[in-house]
Write an enzyme that holds these catalytic residues in place. Sequence first.
Site, PDB file in Angstrom:
ATOM      1  CG  HIS A  57      -2.035   1.195   0.988  1.00 13.26           C
ATOM      2  ND1 HIS A  57      -3.164   0.787   0.964  1.00 13.26           N
ATOM      3  CD2 HIS A  57      -1.824   2.435   1.082  1.00 13.26           C
ATOM      4  CE1 HIS A  57      -3.771   2.195   0.852  1.00 13.26           C
ATOM      5  NE2 HIS A  57      -2.994   3.103   0.946  1.00 13.26           N
ATOM      6  CG  HIS A  59      -1.044   6.882  -1.816  1.00 17.75           C
ATOM      7  ND1 HIS A  59      -2.047   7.194  -2.374  1.00 17.75           N
ATOM      8  CD2 HIS A  59      -0.977   6.307  -0.591  1.00 17.75           C
ATOM      9  CE1 HIS A  59      -3.210   6.621  -1.625  1.00 17.75           C
ATOM     10  NE2 HIS A  59      -2.446   6.107  -0.734  1.00 17.75           N
ATOM     11  CD  GLN A 152      -6.537  11.346  -1.820  1.00 14.51           C
ATOM     12  OE1 GLN A 152      -5.530  10.968  -2.016  1.00 14.51           O
ATOM     13  NE2 GLN A 152      -7.371  11.303  -0.865  1.00 14.51           N
ATOM     14  CG  HIS A 210      -7.382   4.451   0.424  1.00 23.37           C
ATOM     15  ND1 HIS A 210      -7.044   4.014  -0.635  1.00 23.37           N
ATOM     16  CD2 HIS A 210      -6.389   5.157   1.253  1.00 23.37           C
ATOM     17  CE1 HIS A 210      -5.557   4.464  -0.839  1.00 23.37           C
ATOM     18  NE2 HIS A 210      -5.315   5.110   0.401  1.00 23.37           N
ATOM     19  CD  GLU A 213      -6.399   6.672   5.690  1.00 15.97           C
ATOM     20  OE1 GLU A 213      -6.903   6.728   4.610  1.00 15.97           O
ATOM     21  OE2 GLU A 213      -5.325   6.919   6.377  1.00 15.97           O
ATOM     22  CG  ASP A 309      -0.727   4.906   3.169  1.00 20.17           C
ATOM     23  OD1 ASP A 309      -1.102   5.108   1.988  1.00 20.17           O
ATOM     24  OD2 ASP A 309      -1.641   5.458   4.420  1.00 20.17           O
ATOM     25  CD1 TRP A 315      -3.114  12.353   3.979  1.00 16.99           C
ATOM     26  CD2 TRP A 315      -1.713  12.264   2.196  1.00 16.99           C
ATOM     27  NE1 TRP A 315      -3.882  12.724   2.878  1.00 16.99           N
ATOM     28  CE2 TRP A 315      -2.982  12.668   1.948  1.00 16.99           C
ATOM     29  CE3 TRP A 315      -0.829  12.064   1.487  1.00 16.99           C
ATOM     30  CZ2 TRP A 315      -3.566  12.846   0.556  1.00 16.99           C
ATOM     31  CZ3 TRP A 315      -1.331  12.467  -0.210  1.00 16.99           C
ATOM     32  CH2 TRP A 315      -2.541  12.765  -0.555  1.00 16.99           C
TER      33      TRP A 315
HETATM   34 FE   FE2 Z   1      -3.279   5.159   1.411  1.00 14.98          FE
END
Ligand code: FE2
Length: 427
Positions: A57, A59, A152, A210, A213, A309, A315
Amino acid sequence: MFDMLIRNANLPDGRQGIDIAIKNGKIIELARSIQAQAGTEIDAKGYLVSPPFVDSHFHMDAALSLGQPRLNQSGTLLEGIELWGELKPHLTVESIKQRALEMCRWSIARGTLFIRSHVDICDDRLLAVEALLAVKEEMKPYIDLQLVAFPQDGFFRYSRSQDNLLRALDKGVDVVGGIPHFERTMDEGTRSVRVLCEIAERRGLQVDMHCDESDDPLSRHIETLTSETRRLGLEGRVTGSHLTSMHSMDNYYVSKLLPLMRESNIHVIANPLINITLQGRHDSYPKRRGMTRVPELLNAGINVAFGHDCVMDPWYSMGTHDMLEVANMGLHVAQMTSVKGMQQAFDAVTYNGAKAMGLKGYGLEPGCNADLVILQAANPIEAIQLKANRLFVIKKGELIARSSVQEHYLKLSDGEEQQVSFSKGLF
Ligand code: FE2
């Protein structure tokens, strides 16, 4: 005559003193004292030889964009999404590619050779899709990059998601993604799961969403994902990523949910580094940890992998794509401190990730691809404890990265140098 022989390896399953013979990119034999020669011989000196790390997982389109255009002040998922939205109009294919290629170099050095990256399709130009498809091709000799079409900004919440997602899949993106907890209503979240699973079913693809979350215990899209998996016959091909709301759910409800997830053969990917920092931001004290219920999921027979991630993006400001750091954090957050738990944390960044991604030829058996990492540690638990150095990284029988043995010396008052070893030889 083999292409490569690795001598005296410890394997993750506890076997010791094993030689590994490699030819034409495949593992041919694993045994003690193989009597043969090879073009290249590597003495593993009793160190751990593992299949490469799997980040199931990630990005990659956002990786290494930290600070562009500014830093996340609240530390929340929602401000991260807002920030990424601010950067999006300024992205170019070239800038995404450059960051992604730099990221891949970090990954290779860390022995992370299998990556499932979500790619944002809520940009009508599909620049990130174009960039990551090019990176996937360019990095093929080193990294297997699997791409997930990820809406997203929401599948329904962003009006052109459906069209963009289908175009991304047409271009060669591998997996169908989603973000039901970010849709405008619970009902739209539910519908998004349904429609996205139907798209995957029609196209014969995997799903990785996702999902939930959030710290909201009533975010229960995993329930729909589980039932849609069963309705459409997608068992074994569907992953619920994050599932952090499970942390806050009522225990009775979870006791009903776990067998349903098992029945649908859902894979779960927890992201310990991210969710220990993003979740619980609206709590005063006590603050929830927010990671999904990893030991309980494992005990229920559900495949659980850990993902990184994010690395240095809106993030998350930290990280070097070190999956041992992920395993280390996962072990702490989930209190997986038993010997079995620590070994499971290692599996979560290797075998379990491979299973979630549906990788073929992954592992340490004759016939598997000769993809290996030699770590400066005796076993998986020590590897996590030390966040061990990757001495050699091998892809299809070719050495693609190496680093020197790390040694530490003290200079004490008597003038003598003293070596310090952090290895205790336990486990
Ligand atoms: Fe993610």
